[in-house]
Design a protein around this motif. Structure first.
Motif, PDB file in Angstrom:
ATOM      1  N   PRO A  90      -9.248  -0.558   8.442  1.00  0.00           N
ATOM      2  CA  PRO A  90      -9.682  -1.418   9.546  1.00  0.00           C
ATOM      3  C   PRO A  90      -8.586  -1.524  10.609  1.00  0.00           C
ATOM      4  CG  PRO A  90      -9.775  -2.557   7.407  1.00  0.00           C
ATOM      5  CD  PRO A  90      -8.956  -1.329   7.236  1.00  0.00           C
TER       6      PRO A  90
ATOM      7  N   THR B 161      -6.173  -7.325   8.941  1.00  0.00           N
ATOM      8  CA  THR B 161      -6.038  -7.859   7.589  1.00  0.00           C
ATOM      9  C   THR B 161      -6.842  -9.149   7.467  1.00  0.00           C
ATOM     10  OG1 THR B 161      -4.049  -9.106   8.186  1.00  0.00           O
ATOM     11  CG2 THR B 161      -3.725  -6.881   7.311  1.00  0.00           C
TER      12      THR B 161
ATOM     13  N   ALA C  37     -10.242  -8.174   8.969  1.00  0.00           N
ATOM     14  CA  ALA C  37     -10.660  -6.931   8.318  1.00  0.00           C
ATOM     15  C   ALA C  37     -12.054  -7.090   7.713  1.00  0.00           C
ATOM     16  CB  ALA C  37      -9.656  -6.528   7.241  1.00  0.00           C
TER      17      ALA C  37
END
Length: 215
Positions: A110, A131, A135
């Motif tokens: 991602p 993250t 993500a």
């Protein structure tokens, strides 16, 4: 639905093999090893033409490599690299129908593109890893675009795809996260294409291979 052929190899790696140890350290070397399994003469974009995708699934005791392409010859693996078997994916594609409940697994990379100041208009910003919830939202959106509505979404951080042999000033790894869960098929044709071509970036380095099974 018009289907292209594809096969999936499940290779249980031999952790004592030096080539396996090298490939697990260096995603570029893993890519080279797996490209030997597809036919030669595939033009300027051989990985894309072959439809080669792979994912490393690891437990405390085993490392299993899943490799997907239109054609694979496991005889081209280094001797002793691992034990593998091939499966034709046609039955899986045939079972994809609108409204069907499925279980899925995918490892993805991602990212988002960095926004640059107005005085740098026209230039491309760096790709930044996503993250946590960012993500998760990225995967939920990409799944919907691929013909899946997610019901559950369990993220698991996995080791990044590293490139220690590269020395060109670029970042030495690709950030990866694995997602497992359940979903409903909303567009079988779009989903079949996503399975065949992969989702997201870093497809040469262990990202993008979507696995599906009945829920």
């Amino acid at each position: 639905m018009t289907l292209r052929g594809a096969v999936l190899a499940r290779i249980r790696l031999n952790p004592q093999h030096r080539a396996v140890q090298r490939d697990l350290r260096d995603a570029t070397e893993m890519h080279r090893t797996l490209m030997r399994l597809v036919p030669d003469g595939l033009g300027a974009s051989p990985r894309q033409t072959a439809g080669l995708l792979y994912r490393l699934d690891e437990t405390d005791t085993t490392s299993t490599l899943l490799v997907q392409a239109t054609s694979l010859d496991l005889a081209h693996l280094p001797a002793g690299y691992g034990h593998g078997d091939l499966k034709d994916l046609t039955p899986m594609f045939s079972a994809l129908t609108k409204g069907r409940a499925v279980r899925y697994r995918i490892t993805v990379n991602p990212t988002k593109t960095e926004r640059l100041p107005m005085d740098q208009k026209g230039k491309r910003g760096q790709r930044l890893p996503l993250t946590g919830p960012d993500a998760d939202q990225w995967w939920t959106r990409r799944a919907a675009e691929a013909g899946l509505t997610l019901h559950t979404c369990l993220p698991t951080p996995v080791a990044p795809a590293r490139h220690p042999s590269k020395d060109d000033g670029k970042p030495p790894h690709h950030h990866l996260v694995r997602y497992d869960g359940t979903a409903t098929v909303t567009d079988p044709d779009t989903l079949a294409d996503a399975v065949l071509t992969g989702i997201g970036r870093a497809k040469s380095y262990g990202a993008g291979l979507l696995s599906l099974a009945p829920a």
